[in-house]
Design a protein around this motif. Structure first.
Motif, PDB file in Angstrom:
ATOM      1  N   ASP A  84      -4.646   1.640  -4.738  1.00 36.89           N
ATOM      2  CA  ASP A  84      -3.517   2.484  -5.140  1.00 36.89           C
ATOM      3  C   ASP A  84      -3.631   2.868  -6.604  1.00 36.89           C
ATOM      4  O   ASP A  84      -3.435   4.024  -6.985  1.00 36.89           O
TER       5      ASP A  84
ATOM      6  N   ARG B 133      -3.969   7.497 -13.718  1.00 31.92           N
ATOM      7  CA  ARG B 133      -5.145   7.252 -12.876  1.00 31.92           C
ATOM      8  C   ARG B 133      -6.420   7.758 -13.533  1.00 31.92           C
ATOM      9  O   ARG B 133      -7.512   7.344 -13.169  1.00 31.92           O
TER      10      ARG B 133
ATOM     11  N   GLY C 228       0.824  -1.201   0.000  1.00 31.79           N
ATOM     12  CA  GLY C 228       0.000   0.000   0.000  1.00 31.79           C
ATOM     13  C   GLY C 228       0.858   1.251   0.000  1.00 31.79           C
ATOM     14  O   GLY C 228       1.704   1.422   0.869  1.00 31.79           O
ATOM     15  N   GLU C 229       0.648   2.124  -0.983  1.00 31.60           N
ATOM     16  CA  GLU C 229       1.452   3.329  -1.126  1.00 31.60           C
ATOM     17  C   GLU C 229       0.687   4.604  -0.776  1.00 31.60           C
ATOM     18  O   GLU C 229       1.233   5.513  -0.169  1.00 31.60           O
ATOM     19  N   SER C 230      -0.547   4.688  -1.178  1.00 31.52           N
ATOM     20  CA  SER C 230      -1.333   5.912  -0.993  1.00 31.52           C
ATOM     21  C   SER C 230      -1.939   5.953   0.399  1.00 31.52           C
ATOM     22  O   SER C 230      -1.993   4.940   1.112  1.00 31.52           O
TER      23      SER C 230
ATOM     24  N   GLU D 113      -3.801  -2.691  -3.157  1.00 25.83           N
ATOM     25  CA  GLU D 113      -3.025  -2.228  -4.316  1.00 25.83           C
ATOM     26  C   GLU D 113      -3.934  -1.802  -5.461  1.00 25.83           C
ATOM     27  O   GLU D 113      -3.571  -0.916  -6.245  1.00 25.83           O
TER      28      GLU D 113
ATOM     29  N   PRO E  33      -8.115   4.904  -7.079  1.00 28.31           N
ATOM     30  CA  PRO E  33      -8.793   5.199  -5.812  1.00 28.31           C
ATOM     31  C   PRO E  33     -10.312   5.199  -5.917  1.00 28.31           C
ATOM     32  O   PRO E  33     -11.001   5.037  -4.904  1.00 28.31           O
TER      33      PRO E  33
ATOM     34  N   ASP F  78      -7.812  11.955  -8.143  1.00 24.75           N
ATOM     35  CA  ASP F  78      -7.145  11.855  -6.854  1.00 24.75           C
ATOM     36  C   ASP F  78      -8.182  11.923  -5.741  1.00 24.75           C
ATOM     37  O   ASP F  78      -9.264  12.496  -5.910  1.00 24.75           O
TER      38      ASP F  78
ATOM     39  N   SER G  57      -5.054   3.501   0.602  1.00 31.45           N
ATOM     40  CA  SER G  57      -4.813   2.064   0.711  1.00 31.45           C
ATOM     41  C   SER G  57      -4.209   1.714   2.069  1.00 31.45           C
ATOM     42  O   SER G  57      -4.553   0.692   2.677  1.00 31.45           O
ATOM     43  N   ARG G  58      -3.291   2.575   2.573  1.00 30.45           N
ATOM     44  CA  ARG G  58      -2.731   2.344   3.892  1.00 30.45           C
ATOM     45  C   ARG G  58      -3.812   2.467   4.959  1.00 30.45           C
ATOM     46  O   ARG G  58      -3.840   1.698   5.925  1.00 30.45           O
TER      47      ARG G  58
ATOM     48  N   GLU H 236       0.224  -0.509 -14.835  1.00 33.17           N
ATOM     49  CA  GLU H 236       1.126  -0.793 -13.727  1.00 33.17           C
ATOM     50  C   GLU H 236       2.579  -0.816 -14.188  1.00 33.17           C
ATOM     51  O   GLU H 236       3.486  -0.454 -13.439  1.00 33.17           O
TER      52      GLU H 236
END
Length: 276
Positions: free
Chosen positions: A168, A249, A26-28, A165, A171, A116, A31-32, A265
């Motif tokens: 990510d 995105r 998870g990066e964003s 993911e 969204p 976003d 997601s986290r 990806e």
């Protein structure tokens, strides 16, 4: 039931592999936040059971629809296990209330239209009486066709990691799970937002334009509220910071002839490496 009778986990080719090879997934922030919520339900140790499955590509398919995430996960049996994670979608009335609030704040519409999720979005949903993420584990209807009675089992856990993911990469999948697709939400934001912020129309009469929809109230009677904003201003300035992969995105998933969803990806690290 004893699991050794089924043998070792069957390896598969072409499964959905987690992009993260080690460490956290998870990066964003969204997601986290999703994974943090799951871990707060005291399922953290059980959740990690599926991390190796997610990284090995054992998840064969993953689909997000309003109210349900479904996946097919290859285990030790010949037939993949079927996984379903249910989460109640918001009603149309709730979504209409949320959309009106989003449309009233230009920064929210701008960031969503740019692909976003603004960090304040979770708070906005909370204040609208519709928490974006589940508040208790009971809100999640977790089911797997495997014989493991633990919830979540490693097949469910692998699905959660791949789902994070997927959030990510897109969204809007979170909002789609809650009942509103990207296309429907953006169409509604463009409509109400445009009407809310539209200037009075000018209609040509002879050679002189005449403004329509101008109130008849004398100006001196509205001075006490003339400079008040139609909607409350945010408590702190809003920003519109964007990531290098913003364009990816906003694009729909490419078709099979162009490489399918995996093309985005593969392009994402390139976009990020080219960022200043």
């Amino acid at each position: 039931m004893s699991y050794h009778v089924y043998g070792r986990t069957r390896k598969v080719d072409g499964g959905l592999k987690a992009r993260s090879a080690r460490g956290k997934i998870g990066e964003s922030w969204w997601s986290r936040r999703f994974l943090d919520v799951l871990e707060s339900f005291a399922v953290g140790t059980r959740l990690t059971r599926g991390r190796s499955y997610a990284r090995a590509g054992q998840v064969l398919s993953l689909d997000v629809s309003p109210g349900a995430v479904t996946a097919s996960v290859q285990g030790s049996r010949a037939t993949p296990y079927q996984v379903r994670v249910g989460l109640a979608p918001f009603t149309d009335a709730v979504w209409t209330r949320i959309e009106n609030t989003l449309a009233a704040q230009a920064i929210y519409s701008a960031r969503l239209l740019a692909g976003d999720l603004p960090p304040d979005l979770e708070r906005l949903f909370e204040e609208g009486g519709a928490p974006l993420f589940p508040r208790t584990i009971g809100e999640l209807d977790m089911r797997c066709s495997c014989p493991d009675h633990a919830v979540p089992c490693k097949h469910l856990a692998a699905t959660f990691y791949l789902l994070a993911e997927a959030f990510d990469a897109d969204p809007f999948q979170i909002l789609h799970w809650r009942g509103r697709s990207r296309e429907a939400l953006l169409a509604r934001l463009r409509g109400p937002a445009a009407r809310t912020r539209r200037a009075p129309a000018a209609v040509a009469v002879g050679t002189a334009p005449v403004l329509t929809d101008v109130p008849d109230t004398p100006l001196e009677e509205t001075l006490d509220r003339f400079w008040l904003p139609p909607h409350p201003l945010p408590s702190r300035p809003q920003t519109l910071d964007t990531d290098p992969d913003l364009l990816l995105r906003q694009l729909p998933a490419p078709g099979p002839l162009l490489g399918g969803p995996g093309l985005l990806e593969r392009l994402r690290p390139l976009y990020r490496s080219l960022a200043p």
